[in-house]
Scaffold this active site. Structure first.
Site, PDB file in Angstrom:
ATOM      1  CG  HIS A  82      43.581  28.216  37.162  1.00  0.00           C
ATOM      2  ND1 HIS A  82      43.976  28.343  38.466  1.00  0.00           N
ATOM      3  CD2 HIS A  82      43.190  29.456  36.769  1.00  0.00           C
ATOM      4  CE1 HIS A  82      43.839  29.590  38.853  1.00  0.00           C
ATOM      5  NE2 HIS A  82      43.362  30.300  37.837  1.00  0.00           N
ATOM      6  CG  ASP A 161      50.655  35.344  41.343  1.00  0.00           C
ATOM      7  OD1 ASP A 161      50.324  36.272  40.580  1.00  0.00           O
ATOM      8  OD2 ASP A 161      49.837  34.649  41.951  1.00  0.00           O
ATOM      9  NE  ARG A 168      47.920  42.141  38.357  1.00  0.00           N
ATOM     10  CZ  ARG A 168      47.421  40.918  38.133  1.00  0.00           C
ATOM     11  NH1 ARG A 168      48.005  39.860  38.664  1.00  0.00           N
ATOM     12  NH2 ARG A 168      46.373  40.762  37.375  1.00  0.00           N
ATOM     13  CB  SER A 183      48.809  36.329  37.866  1.00  0.00           C
ATOM     14  OG  SER A 183      48.142  35.843  38.991  1.00  0.00           O
ATOM     15  CE  LYS A 187      48.009  32.016  40.797  1.00  0.00           C
ATOM     16  NZ  LYS A 187      47.361  33.248  41.152  1.00  0.00           N
TER      17      LYS A 187
HETATM   18  N1  URA Z   1      43.496  34.871  39.051  1.00  0.00           N
HETATM   19  C1  URA Z   1      44.824  34.889  39.299  1.00  0.00           C
HETATM   20  O1  URA Z   1      45.360  33.930  39.839  1.00  0.00           O
HETATM   21  N2  URA Z   1      45.534  35.967  38.934  1.00  0.00           N
HETATM   22  C2  URA Z   1      44.984  37.048  38.330  1.00  0.00           C
HETATM   23  O2  URA Z   1      45.693  37.977  38.005  1.00  0.00           O
HETATM   24  C3  URA Z   1      43.593  37.027  38.088  1.00  0.00           C
HETATM   25  C4  URA Z   1      42.874  35.912  38.447  1.00  0.00           C
END
Ligand code: URA
Length: 441
Positions: A82, A161, A168, A183, A187
């Protein structure tokens, strides 16, 4: 339990219990807690922070708020990757085939670009026919047969999320380490891989602008991963300059292919080899130095490029585009940006470079905006290069010359040309694992 009391506790600097966090996530996902109370809690967390235990608890509640992908029917160690988001970041297109060509399974769900950063799903969709939306069984079948599949986030993955991130985004609470960490990791945990490699970007084009904050975010995420039994490593990589030369979807796919053929820009190749080596290390393919050699070898012997083509074929994309980039849809307008003065290219505000590419049509300001896959920027000069006034700094590609003129203003604002040479900056700033932080400075 009352949401009012949970908000007040955090507002006053208290530590939330697992039950209070679960109460909030359940209530918010099921529509029982309204956005205004969730916003108040996000702001309280933004201002007061969270302990490592609270962040782990929030991550767990978010990860379990929807479906969990069960990859256990796929043999071997599954490694996910990621990136926290950057400009010119096409590393997944290079790194995933490298490791898959060595037998590491990659079942990856990627995102779309938003704001100044690009997204892997948009890049892949610039290949005609490529399907980024697959049902679970087809996705698994491709991972089993080819070793790698990259699709868009599908199903009901971490819905908490999804809702919280949208909230947010409009309440000025994105840039909080516990909120970003929970967050991302919620995932990754829901996506089911055994091991996780994080590419935490640092610098003017990244969410985290300073090395200190980037390391703090990486430590938080590594700690969450280890807490839930997923071995996690983070590399802190430089985003004070765009990665490689291409910014924009089809342009980046072409550059990824060149890199897999061994002809890519040096910076992009170095970062990809390091990311791939760490994924191989997580998959227990050897010591890091050996894994670096393995990654380089798969580029040299052509197996990594062959693996990308296999994946594209399996997901319905037109493979000959990868062999012959001239087959990609050509942009209507090509516009050259000359240097305004002599000197060394000293700094590049990378966020502004990303915004310039969006202005050309390569990205979207809002989720529903269309994308021009052929639009973007190819940098002809990189930081540290000497330029003479009038020499070409970059080529812009777009559907309209007007867009190029607007983007040119933004791009020139991003650049600083000076008489002295800039000091070299490492591309990989640090590696964060359960064993601590190793820095290269
Ligand atoms: N990427 C994400 O998936 N979440 C965040 O809060 C910031 C970047």
């Amino acid at each position: 339990m009352r949401m009012y009391d949970v908000i007040a506790k955090k507002r006053d600097g208290g530590t939330l219990s697992d039950e209070e966090i679960q109460f909030f996530i359940d209530g918010y996902v099921h529509g029982e807690i309204p956005d205004y109370q969730a916003s108040a809690l996000m702001m309280a967390i933004f201002l007061r922070g969270m302990t490592a235990k609270e962040t782990a608890s929030l991550t767990r509640s978010m990860a379990y708020s929807g479906d969990l992908v069960d990859l256990s029917s796929i043999d071997g160690i599954k490694v996910d990757k990621h990136s926290t988001g950057g400009v010119g970041d096409k590393t997944t297109l290079i790194v995933a085939p490298i490791v898959a060509s060595l037998g590491v399974r990659v079942a990856k769900m990627s995102g779309r670009g938003l704001g100044h950063t690009g997204g892997t799903v948009d890049k892949l969709e610039s290949i005609p026919g490529f399907r980024t939306s697959l049902d679970r069984e087809t996705f698994f079948e491709i991972v089993r047969r080819v070793g790698v599949s990259v699709i868009g986030q599908s199903g009901n993955l971490a819905p908490a999320d999804k809702k919280l991130y949208a909230l947010r985004d409009v309440t000025a609470t994105v840039n909080s380490i516990p909120l970003i960490a929970s967050s991302i990791m919620s995932k990754k945990i829901a996506a089911g891989s055994d091991r996780i490699l994080l590419d935490v970007k640092t610098g003017s084009g990244a969410f985290m602008k300073t090395l200190e904050d980037s390391i703090a975010l990486a430590k938080e995420m590594v700690s969450i991963g280890e807490h839930v039994g997923r071995r996690t490593v983070a590399l802190i990589t430089d985003m004070d300059r765009p990665l490689g030369c291409a910014i924009g979807n089809a342009l980046e796919v072409r550059e990824a292919c060149e890199t897999l053929r061994g002809n890519g820009p040096e910076d992009l190749t170095e970062v990809c080899v390091e990311l791939a080596a760490n994924m191989l290390w997580l998959a227990e393919k050897g010591e890091l130095a050996q894994c670096r050699d393995l990654a380089k070898q798969q580029i040299e012997n052509g197996r990594a490029f062959a693996k990308l083509k296999e994946m594209v074929q399996a997901q319905g994309g037109v493979v000959r585009m990868l062999e012959d980039p001239a087959q990609f849809t050509q942009p209507k307008v090509c516009y050259e940006v000359p240097a305004p003065r002599d000197g060394f290219l000293y700094t590049m505000n990378t966020e502004l470079c990303g915004i310039a590419s969006v202005e050309l049509g390569a990205g979207r300001e809002r989720k529903e905006d269309p994308i021009d896959f052929s639009a973007g920027i190819v940098l002809r000069k990189k930081i540290g290069d000497f330029v003479q006034k009038g020499q070409i700094l970059a080529s812009f590609y777009s559907s309209e010359e007007k867009k190029c003129r607007i983007a040119e203003q933004t791009f020139l604002q991003a650049l600083c040309i000076q008489d002295k040479m800039p000091k070299p900056v490492p591309l990989i700033h640090a590696r964060v694992s359960a064993n601590g932080v190793e820095t290269s400075e």
